[in-house]
Design a protein around this motif. Structure first.
Motif, PDB file in Angstrom:
ATOM      1  N   CYS A 127      71.508  14.408  65.490  1.00 27.07           N
ATOM      2  CA  CYS A 127      71.503  13.761  66.938  1.00 27.07           C
ATOM      3  C   CYS A 127      71.004  12.166  66.895  1.00 27.07           C
ATOM      4  N   GLU A 128      70.521  11.699  65.777  1.00 25.76           N
ATOM      5  CA  GLU A 128      70.278  10.464  65.613  1.00 25.76           C
ATOM      6  C   GLU A 128      71.426   9.524  65.370  1.00 25.76           C
ATOM      7  N   ALA A 129      72.228  10.301  64.441  1.00 25.27           N
ATOM      8  CA  ALA A 129      73.650   9.654  64.057  1.00 25.27           C
ATOM      9  C   ALA A 129      74.426   9.583  65.417  1.00 25.27           C
ATOM     10  N   ALA A 130      74.690  10.662  66.305  1.00 27.66           N
ATOM     11  CA  ALA A 130      75.221  10.364  67.431  1.00 27.66           C
ATOM     12  C   ALA A 130      74.702   9.447  68.412  1.00 27.66           C
ATOM     13  N   GLU A 131      73.229   9.137  68.370  1.00 18.91           N
ATOM     14  CA  GLU A 131      72.829   8.190  69.103  1.00 18.91           C
ATOM     15  C   GLU A 131      73.103   6.764  68.690  1.00 18.91           C
ATOM     16  N   MET A 132      73.362   6.740  67.447  1.00 20.19           N
ATOM     17  CA  MET A 132      73.495   5.291  66.476  1.00 20.19           C
ATOM     18  C   MET A 132      75.318   5.129  67.044  1.00 20.19           C
ATOM     19  N   VAL A 133      76.040   6.107  67.067  1.00 21.73           N
ATOM     20  CA  VAL A 133      77.199   5.751  67.936  1.00 21.73           C
ATOM     21  C   VAL A 133      77.403   5.103  69.121  1.00 21.73           C
ATOM     22  N   ARG A 134      76.628   5.622  69.776  1.00 24.75           N
ATOM     23  CA  ARG A 134      76.663   5.171  71.298  1.00 24.75           C
ATOM     24  C   ARG A 134      75.763   3.809  71.327  1.00 24.75           C
ATOM     25  N   ARG A 135      74.806   3.681  70.461  1.00 23.58           N
ATOM     26  CA  ARG A 135      74.026   2.361  70.894  1.00 23.58           C
ATOM     27  C   ARG A 135      75.007   1.240  69.999  1.00 23.58           C
ATOM     28  N   ALA A 136      75.862   1.699  69.018  1.00 29.84           N
ATOM     29  CA  ALA A 136      77.025   0.457  68.670  1.00 29.84           C
ATOM     30  C   ALA A 136      77.991   0.085  69.583  1.00 29.84           C
ATOM     31  N   GLY A 137      78.025   0.889  70.760  1.00 26.76           N
ATOM     32  CA  GLY A 137      79.158   0.641  71.914  1.00 26.76           C
ATOM     33  C   GLY A 137      80.253   1.259  71.407  1.00 26.76           C
ATOM     34  N   SER A 138      80.166   2.337  70.289  1.00 23.87           N
ATOM     35  CA  SER A 138      81.599   2.889  70.012  1.00 23.87           C
ATOM     36  C   SER A 138      82.007   3.889  70.875  1.00 23.87           C
ATOM     37  N   GLU A 139      81.135   4.467  71.595  1.00 27.44           N
ATOM     38  CA  GLU A 139      81.563   5.667  72.624  1.00 27.44           C
ATOM     39  C   GLU A 139      82.212   4.920  73.495  1.00 27.44           C
ATOM     40  N   ASP A 140      81.866   4.041  74.191  1.00 28.85           N
ATOM     41  CA  ASP A 140      82.440   3.143  75.399  1.00 28.85           C
ATOM     42  C   ASP A 140      83.562   2.559  74.772  1.00 28.85           C
ATOM     43  N   TRP A 141      83.601   1.892  73.642  1.00 28.26           N
ATOM     44  CA  TRP A 141      84.706   1.157  73.038  1.00 28.26           C
ATOM     45  C   TRP A 141      85.953   2.442  73.162  1.00 28.26           C
ATOM     46  N   THR A 142      85.692   3.513  72.536  1.00 23.55           N
ATOM     47  CA  THR A 142      86.721   4.568  72.335  1.00 23.55           C
ATOM     48  C   THR A 142      87.351   5.156  73.523  1.00 23.55           C
ATOM     49  N   ARG A 143      86.600   5.250  74.606  1.00 22.62           N
ATOM     50  CA  ARG A 143      87.128   5.700  75.928  1.00 22.62           C
ATOM     51  C   ARG A 143      87.767   4.598  76.617  1.00 22.62           C
ATOM     52  N   GLY A 144      87.505   3.200  76.254  1.00 16.46           N
ATOM     53  CA  GLY A 144      88.280   1.991  76.927  1.00 16.46           C
ATOM     54  C   GLY A 144      89.659   2.076  76.374  1.00 16.46           C
ATOM     55  N   GLU A 145      89.608   2.381  74.822  1.00 15.08           N
ATOM     56  CA  GLU A 145      90.746   2.324  74.234  1.00 15.08           C
ATOM     57  C   GLU A 145      91.776   3.391  74.475  1.00 15.08           C
TER      58      GLU A 145
END
Length: 335
Positions: free
Chosen positions: A282-300
């Motif tokens: 769960c922490e690893a998933a949160e780190m992906v979010r905090r790094a902005g990577s979920e938003d970047w992936t959705r934008g891409e």
């Protein structure tokens, strides 16, 4: 909530499944049983079932053929061939990844053994060109060349994906290249091989191939998000499944190379020799979010869809509504 399936998916199953069944029926009895189980046509006990996949790639073949040639039926042999290649890759991927569930059923290798599943995948790959060459489409040989070239690229993508597991220097450009080879190349083939085999104008074939490439990238980006946060009831895989296996998917690599504190913490978790606990996942998933990577992936993903749609404007194509419905389904599924 269940995603409403486009009518093109049901039509594709109805049109293409007889050709698929005929192709699998050529195999020896033991290999045929593995293939029929994998396709969802029989259960472990050999009794008939209806647990097949969505037939997305065959649907793309038929929709593209209708768009370029005026009728979907000309694309049936190509659709079957693409689906055979796709399922060759699934059988092998399940063994390599150790996946125990697909479409909410035990994977073929867990039922019949790894060797039998690998051989069944090999057999599906072998009969795919036969289906095309034995059809009456005018450009069968050219279509087979496209299919085999695509298969070579697909294998290169899977090889890169496996190699990433042992490397700590994977960058985002490499990861996107792997996504292209592993996923987008086959969807590009699916969007172009039907028109190609049926003799569509070269301009239309090129436009549909480019369309499928961009759509395939969007498809893989959605899959990468599902591998982190997808609903297990829908995906058939545990939540955070890609983090459990420490896959270097696009959002993960984006986070790892982001230069952020969250990315550094994700590296610490990925380099930990012990299996990650539920709290650490769960922490690893949160780190992906905090790094902005979920938003970047959705934008891409949105950017790739826009690029795909632009290709349909330059190909002298007919009605593209069915392709649009399938594209919408691809990016909305299971999210």
């Amino acid at each position: 909530m269940t995603t409403l399936l486009p009518p093109a998916l049901r039509t594709a199953r109805e049109l293409v499944e007889p050709t698929l069944r005929s192709a699998v029926a050529r195999l020896d009895a033991d290999t045929r049983r593995v293939g029929e189980y994998h396709f969802g046509w029989i259960g472990v006990d050999g009794a008939p079932t209806d647990a097949g996949g969505k037939a997305l790639r065959p649907a793309m073949v038929l929709a593209a053929t209708e768009t370029a040639c005026g009728t979907a039926e000309h694309g049936v042999p190509a659709a079957a061939a693409v689906e055979l290649v796709h399922n060759f890759s699934l059988l092998h991927d399940d063994v390599m990844d150790g996946d125990t569930s697909r479409r909410h059923r035990p994977t073929a290798w867990t039922v019949f053994g790894s060797s039998a599943a690998i051989l069944a995948g090999d057999a599906l790959l072998a009969v795919a060109p036969e289906v095309l060459l034995e059809s009456d489409v005018p450009n069968a040989a050219v279509a087979v060349r496209s299919l085999l070239t695509t298969t070579r690229v697909l294998i290169a993508g899977q090889t890169a994906d496996l190699g990433f597991e042992r490397r700590q220097d994977v960058d985002l450009t490499e990861c996107l290249g792997m996504a292209h080879d592993k996923t987008a190349a086959l969807l590009a083939c699916a969007c172009s091989i039907g028109p190609l085999s049926a003799g569509a104008p070269r301009e239309s074939v090129r436009a549909l191939h480019a369309y499928g490439t961009e759509l395939g990238m969007a498809f893989q980006l959605v899959d990468d998000l599902l591998g982190l946060w997808g609903d297990p009831e829908v995906t058939g895989k545990p939540v955070l499944s890609d983090l459990r296996t420490r896959k270097k998917s696009v959002p993960v690599v984006h986070a790892l190379t982001s230069g952020t504190a969250a990315g550094e913490r994700l590296w610490e978790l990925y380099e930990q020799p012990e299996q990650l606990t539920e709290a650490q996942l769960c922490e690893a998933a949160e780190m992906v979010r905090r790094a902005g990577s979920e938003d970047w992936t959705r934008g891409e993903c949105r950017r790739r869809l826009e690029l795909a749609e632009a290709q349909l404007e330059v190909g002298s194509l007919g009605d593209t509504a069915a392709l649009g419905e399938l594209a919408e389904f691809i990016v909305r599924r299971k999210l």
